[in-house]
Design an enzyme around this catalytic site. Structure first.
Site, PDB file in Angstrom:
ATOM      1  N   SER A 284       0.838  -1.240  -0.110  1.00 48.47           N
ATOM      2  CA  SER A 284      -0.045   0.012  -0.148  1.00 48.47           C
ATOM      3  C   SER A 284       0.946   1.036  -0.076  1.00 48.47           C
ATOM      4  O   SER A 284       1.797   1.363   0.445  1.00 48.47           O
ATOM      5  CB  SER A 284      -0.848   0.011   1.048  1.00 48.47           C
ATOM      6  N   ASP A 285       0.329   2.180  -0.402  1.00 43.92           N
ATOM      7  CA  ASP A 285       0.876   3.756  -0.230  1.00 43.92           C
ATOM      8  C   ASP A 285       0.811   3.837   1.109  1.00 43.92           C
ATOM      9  O   ASP A 285       0.142   3.315   1.732  1.00 43.92           O
ATOM     10  CB  ASP A 285       0.288   4.721  -1.404  1.00 43.92           C
TER      11      ASP A 285
END
Ligand SMILES: *[C@@H]1O[C@H](CO)[C@@H](O)[C@H](O)[C@H]1NC(C)=O
Ligand SMILES: *[C@@H]1O[C@H](CO)[C@@H](O)[C@H](O)[C@H]1NC(C)=O
Ligand SMILES: *[C@@H]1O[C@H](CO)[C@@H](O)[C@H](O)[C@H]1NC(C)=O
Ligand SMILES: *[C@@H]1O[C@H](CO)[C@@H](O)[C@H](O)[C@H]1NC(C)=O
Ligand SMILES: *[C@@H]1O[C@H](CO)[C@@H](O)[C@H](O)[C@H]1NC(C)=O
Ligand SMILES: *[C@@H]1O[C@H](CO)[C@@H](O)[C@H](O)[C@H]1NC(C)=O
Ligand SMILES: *[C@@H]1O[C@H](CO)[C@@H](O)[C@H](O)[C@H]1NC(C)=O
Ligand SMILES: *[C@@H]1O[C@H](CO)[C@@H](O)[C@H](O)[C@H]1NC(C)=O
Ligand SMILES: *[C@@H]1O[C@H](CO)[C@@H](O)[C@H](O)[C@H]1NC(C)=O
Length: 806
Positions: A284-285
């Protein structure tokens, strides 16, 4: 002649399109991604291409408890910007993830390399590979296994995009090749690349959810993209990255068709892992995870940073529970762990990998405030502040120069011919004045008034150990004790009426006036203007009004409007992009001709900001005050028509087109262009069925044609040419806009004066196909394909044609 023939064939298609385009109303209910993973189930990695490492990963994972497995996929507090916990009993020291893409951002004694936009402007795959390799050497030296980069999302739909400069070019072909070469360089250097941001992350404004004045959540912006545009533009480079064996892919902040990037089963399970056959992990960012089992089942494999500093923690204990109660299958957790550990073993990061630089933890205090309270003991190197820069400065200087695009050079004013009196102007010419980085201060990513701009701002920036300013390099080169180098760096002072500062430079005017302008961009906000900052336009007008030999240099995050481009006193213009720490040396090498400029524009420079309105950043006061949680919608109505595809389709004139760039020599391409068929028998429209491997159907990469041309250096000095191949593809059965021509080949060649070389462009099946959304396949259309070879997207020197399928 060529051009009119090219246009003539397309009229009917264009008219038909207008009819269908105007009938098309934009209905958001049509733009919905499946939020459930039933339709797009999670494919398990088989470790394709990484067989031995896959077995090692399997063996490793078989020894883990559920809690330890969850620890492999959920970030924890630690010395790096992202940390995976160690497992001491198995001698696993954990994983340290640090920001790229142009430097190890949060480190001492690291190099600041050129930004992606500079690499794009070099049009040089070998240089991109070397760039990646050098970055990897620095990450390894600092004990970091994963670099967060490179970037192909944003692609650059709008030139206003705040992070475009971290990536390469709005052309997917150019980005695809340079992105992939960079990844190959990084992973050849033993470091895992993280290809980001997947997908549709084309603006910064409202990239994350906000809360309205009632405290209710307003969701992040949704990029609403049709399937063909997604494949032909935005996914295109990622497909190549997967083919190259990229270790990880970062899912993005934005929603895509109204579902979050990190819980979008269609893009993650469907496109990335099934269609493209991605074998690594989806990370994930930072704080882009919005759920536990929903995100896991949709295909997210690693949550970052995984701690509660930026957002609630959805994984960790909840994920343990979800696996134990069956809402996440244990096979899914095993798959996530295999995806994380296979690239780690494949790159031999279990063997002799340096410990984390102890100094790293001082940089990440902002995120993990008290290093004493880490839950785990990380393995640190014995000495802090390891100097990992080696001799990378030389390569940075060369890459910085290679990414400079000469846009104008009236009467060969450049290279400079030993001027005795040089004037230097503008606030981009001098040294940094506010510390060694473009710092975040009070939450604002600053556009400081004074100091050369050599990177953009945000997590993709870095801490300079040194920077060579243009002024400093010019003084050295010009031998300032013998010749005059006089300067005014204060833009306000330059544009003052009857500026006493300008008239103080004597004798007047200087032989040459070098004007340095800058154009800031940063993560977390989009650009507000395409004009240069700090009254750059007025500075040029003012200097040019007194100096008939004015040379303008921009240090810029991307496209700029240049209203002064046709001023006859502006004799030369150089778009110098964001070159990194050797910025001054890079420009001096080009100004004085030690390096013959060879950069070409990786985007189009239009006449006005308005020209780019076809792909606006979604933003307005009413949106900022909205109570509608789904109000932020970005409709990609232009389809595939971004950048030159737009300007060409609508026959619009531009200032400097995509692919353009001058040299101190001249090149000619011989009229005879030939196309050679590389398959036998008949070509099928769709690729023959085959087992999906990383990159998708392997037949997409079969070379089907070669186009050859001969290019000659017709000038008096050696230089680098960038011949480019553009195709005019047939429409076939696809809906939506079809671009007039698309880039499908380029090479960078060194040629001595008078020398000729043959250049051969290889076209694979994907290169001559359209994405057919109905067939869900790359389809080669029937009919003749025109091929043009030239020196820019509007400077074709010859053409040929071939008919893959009659
Ligand atoms: C988004 O919606 C469009 C229009 O229905 C569709 O073509 C496309 O496949 C969708 N993409 C995703 C990822 O849901
Ligand atoms: C861990 O490393 C030590 C020291 O090198 C070694 O003796 C031990 O066998 C290793 N343990 C595992 C599980 O690999
Ligand atoms: C399983 O555990 C997760 C995490 O605690 C929870 O969200 C979910 O509702 C549980 N499901 C069932 C069927 O109990
Ligand atoms: C970390 O190291 C310290 C000092 O050696 C020790 O007291 C502590 O128990 C260790 N923590 C873990 C989680 O192993
Ligand atoms: C360029 O050369 C032409 C022809 O020699 C001359 O008329 C013109 O003044 C020159 N322009 C500049 C800016 O030197
Ligand atoms: C720059 O020039 C302006 C206008 O003369 C002046 O007001 C300002 O103080 C100057 N800035 C610096 C840093 O000297
Ligand atoms: C060009 O420079 C000359 C002085 O050398 C000046 O007279 C003229 O006005 C300038 N032209 C422009 C467009 O600034
Ligand atoms: C977004 O819109 C607001 C309100 O009009 C404005 O203040 C802000 O500058 C805009 N941001 C950008 C990046 O254009
Ligand atoms: C562009 O020019 C061509 C040739 O003049 C013409 O046929 C076509 O309709 C034009 N396209 C648009 C969108 O104006």
């Amino acid at each position: 002649m060529l051009a009119s023939k090219r246009r003539g064939t397309n009229v009917a298609a264009i008219l038909a399109l207008f009819a269908s385009a105007s009938a098309l109303s934009w209905d958001h209910s049509q733009y919905l991604s499946s939020p459930s993973s039933d339709e797009y189930p999670n494919p398990n990695t088989k470790g394709l291409g990484w067989n031995q490492a896959f077995e090692q990963a399997d063996e490793f994972i078989s020894q883990l408890t559920v809690e330890e497995k969850v620890g492999l996929v959920s970030g924890t507090e630690g010395p790096c910007v992202g940390n995976i916990a160690p497992i001491y009993r198995l001698n696993f020291t954990g994983i340290c993830i640090q920001n790229g893409p142009l430097a190890l951002e949060q480190g001492s004694y690291t190099s600041i390399f050129p930004a992606g936009v500079t690499i794009a402007a070099t049009w040089d795959r070998d240089l991109a590979f070397k760039h990646g390799y050098h970055l990897a050497e620095e990450f390894r030296g600092k004990g970091s296994q994963v670099i967060l980069g490179p970037v192909a999302g944003p692609l650059g739909r709008s030139p206003m995009g705040g992070r475009n400069w971290e990536g390469f070019s709005p052309d997917p072909y150019l980005t695809g090749d340079l992105f992939t070469s960079t990844i190959e360089g990084i992973q050849d250097g033993g470091i895992q690349a993280c290809a980001k941001h997947f997908i549709g992350n084309e603006q910064e404004t409202q990239r994350q959810p906000s809360t309205d004045d009632n405290g209710d959540t307003i969701e992040s912006v949704s990029s609403n993209i049709d399937d063909r545009t997604l494949h032909e533009l935005y996914v295109w480079p990622f497909q190549q990255a997967v083919k190259a064996g990229v270790a990880s892919v970062m899912c993005s902040y934005n929603r895509l068709n109204q579902t979050y990037g990190c819980e979008n089963s269609k893009t993650l399970n469907g496109i990335l892992k099934t269609e493209l056959g991605f074998q690594g992990y989806v990370m994930s960012d930072w704080a882009a995870t919005h759920s536990g089992s929903r995100a896991v089942n949709a295909g997210e494999d690693m949550d970052m940073p995984g701690t509660d500093q930026l957002s609630p923690v959805y994984w960790h204990e909840s994920l343990v529970k979800a696996v134990k109660n069956g809402s996440v299958p244990s096979t899914r957790l095993d798959d996530m762990c295999r995806r994380v550990m296979t690239p780690y073993f494949h790159l031999k990061q279990d063997k002799n990998f340096p410990g984390v630089d102890p100094n790293a933890k001082d940089f990440n205090k902002l995120l993990f405030s008290s290093p004493d309270q880490y839950k785990y003991n990380f393995t640190f190197g014995s000495e802090p502040n390891v100097d990992v820069r080696e001799n990378h400065g030389q390569a940075i200087r060369e890459a910085g120069a290679a990414g400079i695009v000469l846009l104008k050079n009236t009467n060969n004013t450049l290279p400079l011919k030993n001027p005795q009196h040089i004037g230097v102007f503008g606030n981009d010419a001098g040294d940094l004045t506010n510390g060694m980085s473009y710092f975040t201060f009070n939450g604002i990513l600053n556009n400081y008034e004074y100091g050369v701009l050599a990177t953009g701002g945000g997590s993709g920036s870095g801490l300079f150990t040194y920077i060579v300013s243009p002024l400093e390099a010019i003084k050295q080169k010009a031998n300032f004790k013998a010749n005059l180098v006089q300067y005014v760096l204060n833009n306000s002072a330059i544009i003052e009426q009857d500026s006493p500062y300008l008239s103080s430079l004597q004798p007047s005017p200087p032989d040459v006036c070098l004007v340095f302008l800058k154009s800031w961009a940063t993560e977390s906000m989009d650009r507000e203007t395409l004009h240069t900052d700090w009254n750059g336009d007025k500075v040029v007008d003012r200097i040019a009004s007194v100096c008939p030999n004015t040379v303008v240099v921009t240090h810029s995050s991307g496209a700029n409007i240049m209203p002064w481009a046709n001023n006859p006193n502006v004799t030369a213009i150089l778009a110098a992009h964001l070159p990194g720490q050797e910025v001054g040396n890079s420009i001096v090498d080009v100004l004085w001709g030690d390096v013959n400029p060879s950069g070409h524009l990786p985007y189009t420079i239009a006449h006005s900001e308005k020209s780019y309105d076809f792909a606006p950043i979604t933003n307005s006061t009413s949106l900022l005050n909205t109570h509608d949680p789904k109000a932020w919608q970005s409709d990609f109505k232009e389809g595939v028509l971004i950048d030159y595809r737009h300007f060409d389709y609508y026959n619009k004139s531009v200032a400097y087109e995509f692919g353009y760039g001058l040299s101190y020599t001249t090149f000619a391409i011989h009229k005879e262009i030939s196309a050679q068929k590389k398959f036998s028998g008949d070509l099928s429209h769709s690729p023959p069925a085959a087992q999906i491997v990383p990159g998708g159907n392997p037949h997409l990469w079969d070379v089907v044609y070669e186009v050859s041309a001969t290019i000659q250096n017709t000038g008096k000095v050696a230089g680098f040419a960038v011949p480019q191949l553009y195709l005019q593809l047939q429409r076939g059965s696809v809906e939506g806009y079809v671009a007039k021509t698309v880039l499908r080949g380029f090479e960078k060649l060194q040629l001595d004066a008078g020398e000729s070389k043959k250049v051969t462009f290889s076209l694979n099946r994907r290169d001559i196909s359209n994405w057919d959304a109905v067939k869900q396949q790359w389809v080669v259309p029937s009919g003749e394909i025109q091929a043009f070879v030239g020196l820019s997207s509007r400077d074709f020197h010859g053409s040929t044609s071939f008919t893959p399928i009659a």
